[in-house]
Design a protein around this motif. Structure first.
Motif, mmCIF file in Angstrom:
data_model
loop_
_atom_site.group_PDB
_atom_site.id
_atom_site.type_symbol
_atom_site.label_atom_id
_atom_site.label_comp_id
_atom_site.label_asym_id
_atom_site.label_seq_id
_atom_site.Cartn_x
_atom_site.Cartn_y
_atom_site.Cartn_z
ATOM 1 N N LEU A 59 0.828 -1.202 0.000
ATOM 2 C CA LEU A 59 0.000 0.000 0.000
ATOM 3 C C LEU A 59 0.862 1.252 0.000
ATOM 4 N N ARG A 248 -8.121 7.768 0.003
ATOM 5 C CA ARG A 248 -8.547 6.394 0.304
ATOM 6 C C ARG A 248 -7.327 5.512 0.546
ATOM 7 N N GLY A 249 -6.291 5.722 -0.286
ATOM 8 C CA GLY A 249 -5.059 4.960 -0.079
ATOM 9 C C GLY A 249 -4.414 5.272 1.254
ATOM 10 N N THR A 251 -5.990 6.216 3.935
ATOM 11 C CA THR A 251 -6.825 5.572 4.956
ATOM 12 C C THR A 251 -6.521 4.076 5.034
ATOM 13 N N GLU A 252 -6.420 3.434 3.867
ATOM 14 C CA GLU A 252 -6.111 1.999 3.845
ATOM 15 C C GLU A 252 -4.738 1.727 4.438
ATOM 16 N N GLN A 255 -4.952 2.100 8.210
ATOM 17 C CA GLN A 255 -5.618 0.928 8.782
ATOM 18 C C GLN A 255 -4.676 -0.274 8.794
ATOM 19 N N ALA A 256 -3.920 -0.446 7.708
ATOM 20 C CA ALA A 256 -2.966 -1.562 7.651
ATOM 21 C C ALA A 256 -1.864 -1.388 8.690
#
Length: 340
Positions: A59, A248-249, A251-252, A255-256
């Motif tokens: 990511l 969005r990236g 956020t991802e 989260q990761a």
């Protein structure tokens, strides 16, 4: 040697120690089972952590690539704007922050060349916030071709298949200008179909294909990219898409990263639990070993007591036999003496 003089081991103590040993063995087995389960869980957490770390790296790479791509596209767009020769004129008239039209419209994917073919230099148009400045502009004309949008309204008759359907803007001035410029522009999915429909075109109207070819009632204009404007719309649409995708990236990725942090914490807790379980098992094994030695000692003492007791009983039995034989000999001797 008297049996009463033997030290009698405590049978109650031995039984208590045996019960205690049995209890400790059960606890040791439970501790060993818990340790086994914890050791089996460790590789699972480590595997999940590796997978999560790989996801973070992937990511991160994708996000970095998207950010780099957006920066590169924005630089290309900026160079295109700078190459027009207009920045100095815009600066003189307080329009340096005015956004060109191509930054203020959204074109549906696949129709960029068509819009580019029709609008051409209009793509660099700017909206005038004050029409009274036109007098100043007439005295100091732009250094290059420039379209200025003036306030107004355009009402298009109802019709489908217009190019305007593939373009939108939230600015009413720009929306009105687009309606004006694209009023007579209709769409065709391909050049052969556009050519087949040209006889139906009204004067002043044209058909445009996704590839940018223009067909009027009496002509066809093959599209060729304009070096100044080509790619502006497609790059801008990609910039908009990246601008929407990057948060969005992020956020991802966050989260990761939080997942990795959680797995790190879980792994550390599990490792501590394994260490504690090993200490419990080692401590329990020492206690079991010590108690086994004690039970063994007491058991040996009891067996030794029984052996001594049996030996003494045997010796006493032998003495009793000898005494009985001695009495019998004495009785026989007494009888002989009496006979004499």
């Amino acid at each position: 040697e008297d049996i009463a003089a033997l030290a009698v081991p405590g049978s109650d103590e031995l039984n208590e120690k045996r019960d205690e040993l049995e209890f400790l063995r059960e606890e040791l087995a439970a501790d060993q089972q818990q340790l086994h389960e914890l050791q089996q869980e460790l590789p699972q957490i480590e595997a999940a952590r590796r997978e999560a770390q790989n996801a973070v790296q992937q990511l991160g790479k994708e996000l970095a690539a998207a950010e780099a791509r957006r920066v590169a596209l924005e630089q290309m767009q900026a160079r295109t704007s700078q190459s027009s020769g207009l920045p100095q004129w815009l600066q003189r008239h307080g329009l340096a922050d005015a956004l060109p039209l191509w930054k203020r419209i959204h074109v549906e994917a696949g129709w960029e060349d068509a819009v580019e073919a029709v609008l051409r230099e209009h793509l660099n148009a700017i909206a005038a916030d004050d029409a009274s400045k036109l007098a100043d502009w007439l005295r100091d004309r732009p250094d290059a071709k420039l379209t200025v949008l003036l306030p107004g309204q355009v009402n298009l008759p109802m019709a489908s298949g217009r190019l305007i359907e593939q373009v939108r803007s939230d600015d009413p001035v720009i929306a009105a200008a687009l309606a004006d410029w694209l009023a007579g522009v209709f769409t065709a999915p391909s050049l052969p179909e556009a050519l087949a429909r040209r006889a139906d075109l009204a004067p002043g109207t044209v058909l445009v294909t996704p590839g940018g070819d223009l067909v009027s009632r009496l002509s066809v204009t093959f599209f060729a990219p304009d070096k100044a404007e080509h790619g502006l719309l497609e790059r801008q649409r990609e910039i908009e898409a990246l601008t929407a995708d990057i948060p969005r990236g992020e956020t991802e990725l966050k989260q990761a990263q939080e997942k990795v942090a959680g797995l790190d914490e879980a792994l550390e807790e599990k490792q501590v639990a394994v260490q504690e379980a090993r200490r419990y098992v080692a401590d329990r094994q020492q206690k079991v070993h010590a108690l086994q030695m004690e039970v063994s000692r007491l058991t040996q003492a009891a067996e030794h007591y029984q052996e001594q007791k049996a030996r003494l009983n045997e010796q006493l039995a032998e003495l009793a036999v000898e005494e009985e034989g001695e009495r019998e000999r004495e009785l026989a001797a007494d009888e002989k003496i009496a006979e004499v």
